[in-house]
Write an enzyme that holds these catalytic residues in place. Structure first.
Site, short mmCIF file in Angstrom:
data_model
loop_
_atom_site.label_atom_id
_atom_site.label_comp_id
_atom_site.label_asym_id
_atom_site.label_seq_id
_atom_site.Cartn_x
_atom_site.Cartn_y
_atom_site.Cartn_z
N LYS A 58 33.20 -12.42 -11.94
CA LYS A 58 34.63 -12.71 -12.08
C LYS A 58 35.25 -11.55 -12.84
CE LYS A 58 37.93 -16.18 -13.57
NZ LYS A 58 38.95 -15.16 -13.81
N PHE A 118 36.38 -10.21 -2.25
CA PHE A 118 35.58 -11.43 -2.41
C PHE A 118 35.80 -12.46 -1.31
CE2 PHE A 118 39.27 -12.10 -5.29
CZ PHE A 118 39.78 -13.29 -4.78
#
Ligand code: ATP
Length: 586
Positions: free
Chosen positions: A252, A342
């Site tokens: 992240k 992503f």
């Protein structure tokens, strides 16, 4: 269609905050709106001309609006100016001034929704040296024929008091009731909205062709998709309970979320709140084509600032230097970035939203050629708590703020915050476990060093059910002098004379603001409070929830609108999980 029907509806709506009543006013309006006019009505209700991502701005300077009002009413600019300074709301002033005028003249004609919309559209398209004069003439001709209520609304829209404060959810409910007789069909409308982000288009389709037409709404390149969001978790155990035996753990990174739309040489970038941000990142437009194997794709990535020498990730704040209108080339040189993909939302023009995560990830891996600029977000499969711990540790050591955990068989749920995606951050062990993004709704003047500036801010969360902003804390710590100056500057444009009707608080601030600016806050815990209104009466009668020892992190969330702020459901979940942790520790 008479414009007075829209203006009257909005003026009734101003007198209530009850969601049911607001919805009913809209239902009554939609029922008498011809289908071909409905998109115009919807945009005007939202204070826009087109969906945000198309970037059509009405753009009228206050000075021009005041001049136009003076011209239409015959009342001197000076008088209008001083009334405006006193009332603070240009809509109210225009209404009052036009009332004085109607006592002495007759209205020449009824104005229609179409005329107001088309005139505002023409104004938005005007450019160049003589445009100010033309804008003034167009506005003044509208105001000449407007009743006081109509004039008030036009004035509100043009002076970028644009937000009339009607949430998307309320409009979706009202559309569902108007065209299908029940609120139960709202999810179908919402799905269509989630893939096109254009409420006018959804409304027109259901009005003209019925609810079944919404099934045809497809992902389309250059129509941004509302992003899928993650729930917070505080521990690997909690993640496991929600995710099942095996799931993906991705880095992240702390940067800016971007949706990249590509069709051959044309590339457009949309922010998390779906604004067009292409101009800030010319390096992405120039370089990304060579990393994508398909000529037509929609992808999601996190843009992260890096140190060019070491390749190290830099904090999010560095990207703020890219948000500028001029000297972009210099900023590109000085603040280099990487693009970390992503997700893939469409490939070769075909939607990927219904594909499970594992297939979308494969597509990403086969369609992207990595280089030093374009990367695929690192991912590992995890099964046990200790594997989650390891992956968190590894991510943090690589400069991430945590990990994103994703269910392998989950589709991409546009616009939803659901437990198919979880975020686990490094702070999860201490205190609240996460920061909150809160809306600045008021301020209190400071003393001592802060005399003449704000000493503390009043903050609210967002209540999606009622479309209101209940207060949650007063915050005065975490501000540097520089940060405080910056916030003071930003807020100076947002001051309102009266408290916005959507703000709920037991505190009386010295200054009230339009609920628009979102900042990041950390706190030690969430407690029950009789003063703050978040989740009032939900946990205990007479109590809401409040933050204890709140502190500003220094981060202004420019990419978030106030409807993207932390919701009361999220606060309630944090409150309950904090109680659970305390009980478990005992
Ligand atoms: P929200 O959850 O409402 O987006 P936020 O921006 O405050 O709020 P965060 O807690 O920072 O949320 O976590 C979600 C954000 O993390 C995403 O919006 C995205 O910008 C970023 N992000 C970083 N890495 C990933 C990843 N691998 N997958 C998805 N999102 C990621």
């Amino acid at each position: 269609m008479k414009f007075s029907l829209v203006a009257d509806t909005l003026s009734y709506m101003e007198n209530t905050t009850k969601r049911l009543e607001l919805t009913q006013h809209l239902v009554d309006l939609f029922k008498i709106t011809p289908p071909n006019v409905i998109p115009k009505v919807i945009y005007l209700l939202q204070g826009k001309l087109r969906p945000d991502h198309e970037g059509v701005e009405i753009g009228i300077a206050e000075k021009i609006a005041i001049k136009a009002l003076a011209k239409s009413s015959g009342i001197p600019i000076k008088k209008i100016d001083s009334e405006y300074k006193e009332a603070g709301d240009f809509g109210q002033v225009a209404s009052k001034i036009l009332k004085q005028k109607t006592q002495t003249t007759f209205l020449s004609q009824n104005i229609t929704v179409e005329r107001v919309y088309d005139t505002l559209y023409k104004i938005a398209e005007l450019k160049g040296a003589r445009s100010q004069d033309m804008k003034m003439k167009y506005i003044s001709s509208l105001l000449n024929d407007a009743t006081p209520i109509e004039g008030g609304l036009i004035a509100k829209i043009i002076t970028s008091n644009l937000r009339l404060g009607i949430a998307d959810y309320t409009i979706l409910d009202a559309l569902s009731i108007s065209y299908t007789g029940t609120k139960d069909n709202r999810p179908l409308l919402e799905n269509a909205y989630n893939v096109c982000s254009d409420l006018g288009k959804v409304a027109q389709s259901v009005a003209e062709n019925g609810i079944s037409s919404l099934k045809d709404f497809q992902v389309t390149t250059f129509s941004p998709i509302r992003p899928m969001l993650a729930e917070r978790v505080k521990s690997p155990q909690e993640a496991h309970e929600k995710m099942g035996p095996e799931f993906a753990s991705e880095y992240k990174l702390d940067g800016e979320r971007v949706q990249i739309h590509r069709q051959n040489d044309k590339i457009i970038l949309y922010s998390r709140s779906l604004e067009n941000i292409t101009s800030y990142y010319p390096d992405i437009v120039e370089n990304i084509g060579k990393s994508l194997k398909s000529n037509e794709m929609i992808l999601e990535a996190e843009i992260v600032a890096i140190n060019d020498d070491t390749g190290e990730f830099l904090p999010f704040q560095e990207l703020m230097h890219r948000r500028r209108k001029y000297k972009i080339a210099k900023a590109v040189q000085e603040y280099p970035i990487t693009v970390n993909f992503f997700d893939v939302l469409s490939s070769d023009g075909k939607s990927c939203l219904d594909l499970p995560y594992s297939k979308r990830r494969k597509l990403l891996e086969t369609n992207i050629v990595e280089d030093s600029f374009a990367k695929i977000m690192p991912m590992t499969l995890v099964r046990t708590d200790s594997e989650v711990e390891d992956s968190l540790e590894n991510a943090i050591n690589s400069g991430c703020e945590g990990i994103m955990l994703k269910q392998l068989d989950s589709p991409y749920r546009a616009g939803a915050r659901a437990s198919n995606w979880l975020k686990l951050k490094r702070e999860y062990r201490n205190e609240l476990g996460d920061s909150l993004d809160l809306v600045i709704v008021g301020a209190f003047y400071g003393r001592g060093r802060r005399t003449g500036r704000y000493g503390a801010l009043l903050l609210s969360a967002y209540d999606e059910q009622t479309d209101t902003f209940p207060s949650i804390c007063k915050v005065g710590t975490g501000f540097t002098d520089e940060g405080l100056d910056q916030i003071y500057q930003i807020l100076s444009d947002k001051i309102t004379i009266k408290k916005d009707r959507r703000i709920e608080s037991g505190l009386e601030a010295d200054v009230w603001f339009e609920p628009e600016v979102v900042i990041e806050i950390v706190a030690s815990e969430i407690t029950l409070s009789p003063i703050h209104k978040v989740a009032m009466d939900k946990i205990r009668k007479g109590s809401g929830l409040a933050l204890r020892f709140p502190k500003f992190t220094g981060r202004i969330r420019f990419e978030k609108t106030s409807e993207n702020a932390t919701t009361i459901d999220e606060v309630t979940t944090l409150y309950s999980s904090q109680k659970r942790v305390v009980q478990e520790e005992k």
